[in-house]
Motif scaffolding. Sequence first.
Motif, short mmCIF file in Angstrom:
data_model
loop_
_atom_site.label_atom_id
_atom_site.label_comp_id
_atom_site.label_asym_id
_atom_site.label_seq_id
_atom_site.Cartn_x
_atom_site.Cartn_y
_atom_site.Cartn_z
N THR A 1 40.62 8.91 -23.07
CA THR A 1 40.12 7.55 -23.27
C THR A 1 40.09 6.81 -21.94
O THR A 1 39.17 6.02 -21.69
N ARG A 2 41.05 7.08 -21.07
CA ARG A 2 41.05 6.48 -19.73
C ARG A 2 39.79 6.89 -18.95
O ARG A 2 39.19 6.08 -18.25
N GLU A 3 39.37 8.14 -19.10
CA GLU A 3 38.17 8.60 -18.41
C GLU A 3 36.92 7.91 -18.96
O GLU A 3 36.03 7.53 -18.19
N VAL A 4 36.85 7.71 -20.26
CA VAL A 4 35.72 6.95 -20.82
C VAL A 4 35.74 5.53 -20.26
O VAL A 4 34.71 5.01 -19.84
N LEU B 1 35.58 -4.75 -24.17
CA LEU B 1 35.40 -3.34 -24.53
C LEU B 1 36.79 -2.75 -24.73
O LEU B 1 37.54 -2.61 -23.77
N PHE B 2 37.12 -2.47 -25.98
CA PHE B 2 38.44 -1.96 -26.32
C PHE B 2 38.31 -0.49 -26.72
O PHE B 2 37.42 -0.13 -27.49
N GLY B 3 39.24 0.33 -26.22
CA GLY B 3 39.19 1.74 -26.52
C GLY B 3 40.53 2.31 -26.93
O GLY B 3 41.57 1.81 -26.51
N ALA B 4 40.49 3.35 -27.75
CA ALA B 4 41.73 3.99 -28.20
C ALA B 4 41.47 5.44 -28.56
O ALA B 4 40.38 5.80 -29.01
N TRP B 5 42.48 6.24 -28.35
CA TRP B 5 42.50 7.60 -28.89
C TRP B 5 42.95 7.47 -30.33
O TRP B 5 43.42 6.41 -30.75
N THR B 6 42.81 8.53 -31.08
CA THR B 6 43.20 8.50 -32.49
C THR B 6 44.44 9.33 -32.69
O THR B 6 44.50 10.50 -32.33
N GLU C 1 36.00 -12.56 -28.57
CA GLU C 1 34.73 -12.50 -29.30
C GLU C 1 33.85 -11.50 -28.56
O GLU C 1 34.13 -11.14 -27.43
N GLN C 2 32.79 -11.07 -29.20
CA GLN C 2 31.89 -10.10 -28.58
C GLN C 2 32.66 -8.83 -28.20
O GLN C 2 32.64 -8.38 -27.05
N VAL C 3 33.36 -8.26 -29.18
CA VAL C 3 34.18 -7.07 -28.98
C VAL C 3 33.39 -5.82 -29.37
O VAL C 3 32.82 -5.75 -30.46
N ALA C 4 33.39 -4.85 -28.47
CA ALA C 4 32.79 -3.53 -28.75
C ALA C 4 33.89 -2.49 -28.58
O ALA C 4 34.78 -2.64 -27.75
N ILE C 5 33.83 -1.43 -29.37
CA ILE C 5 34.92 -0.45 -29.43
C ILE C 5 34.43 0.94 -29.06
O ILE C 5 33.39 1.40 -29.52
N PHE C 6 35.26 1.61 -28.23
CA PHE C 6 35.00 3.01 -27.90
C PHE C 6 36.26 3.82 -28.21
O PHE C 6 37.36 3.28 -28.25
N GLY C 7 36.05 5.09 -28.48
CA GLY C 7 37.20 5.92 -28.81
C GLY C 7 36.97 7.38 -28.53
O GLY C 7 35.83 7.83 -28.37
N ILE D 1 33.56 9.73 -28.47
CA ILE D 1 33.49 10.85 -27.53
C ILE D 1 34.49 11.90 -27.97
O ILE D 1 35.67 11.60 -28.21
N GLU D 2 34.02 13.13 -28.07
CA GLU D 2 34.88 14.26 -28.45
C GLU D 2 35.74 14.64 -27.25
O GLU D 2 35.21 15.07 -26.22
N GLN D 3 37.02 14.44 -27.39
CA GLN D 3 38.01 14.77 -26.36
C GLN D 3 37.65 14.12 -25.02
O GLN D 3 37.36 12.95 -24.96
N MET D 4 37.71 14.88 -23.94
CA MET D 4 37.39 14.38 -22.60
C MET D 4 35.88 14.32 -22.42
O MET D 4 35.19 15.29 -22.73
N PRO D 5 35.35 13.19 -21.92
CA PRO D 5 33.91 13.17 -21.68
C PRO D 5 33.55 14.18 -20.59
O PRO D 5 34.25 14.29 -19.59
N HIS D 6 32.50 14.91 -20.84
CA HIS D 6 32.07 15.91 -19.87
C HIS D 6 30.56 16.11 -20.00
O HIS D 6 29.99 15.99 -21.09
N GLY D 7 29.94 16.38 -18.92
CA GLY D 7 28.52 16.70 -18.92
C GLY D 7 27.62 15.48 -19.01
O GLY D 7 28.04 14.35 -19.23
N ASP D 8 26.34 15.76 -18.80
CA ASP D 8 25.33 14.71 -18.78
C ASP D 8 25.17 14.01 -20.12
O ASP D 8 24.92 12.81 -20.17
N ALA D 9 25.32 14.75 -21.22
CA ALA D 9 25.13 14.13 -22.54
C ALA D 9 26.16 13.04 -22.79
O ALA D 9 25.81 11.95 -23.26
N ASP D 10 27.43 13.30 -22.47
CA ASP D 10 28.46 12.27 -22.67
C ASP D 10 28.24 11.10 -21.71
O ASP D 10 28.37 9.94 -22.11
N ARG D 11 27.93 11.38 -20.46
CA ARG D 11 27.68 10.29 -19.50
C ARG D 11 26.52 9.42 -19.95
O ARG D 11 26.58 8.20 -19.89
#
Length: 155
Positions: A14-17, A56-61, A88-94, A125-135
């Motif tokens: 999640t830190r890498e994202v 932009l708030f993010g968390a692992w599960t 306000e205006q919160v978006a979430i990544f995980g 994002i599945e596990q660690m982001p990697h490759g062009d598709a995740d970026r």
Amino acid sequence: MHVLIAFASLSGNTREVARLLAAHCRGRGHAVDWLEADEAPEQALPILARPHDRYLFGAWTDNAGRTPTEMKDFIALLRDHPGLPPPEQVAIFGTGETQWGMEYYCGAAHRLAGYFHSPWPVLEIEQMPHGDADRHAIQQWADQVLAAPGSLATC
């Protein structure tokens, strides 16, 4: 635009994202504040007290789709500390792992999105982001979130 990126990360996924999001936002000319959810309140409060245009708030599960304790504590700080503006205006990544079942995949991120009534889709994002598709997915999501206020159209 002034953006706050706050997240909880266990293994660095999640830190890498968050790092990729911060770089993309800065590359688009936005000011970015960075906050790890487990930072001490005395370090977090001055950052949280500043006004932000996007959060932009993010968390692992965690186990069985749960939100990790440090993110729950961070949200409690936001909710309960007098004088902090409500975000306000919160978006979430995980990040998550589909191997534990789709019913749990990025469960923490979906719970946070529901809690904050986020108008944007959750970035998964599945596990660690990697490759062009995740970026590309990370950049496209960030552009959507950073689009003009009130607009959910992709830049």
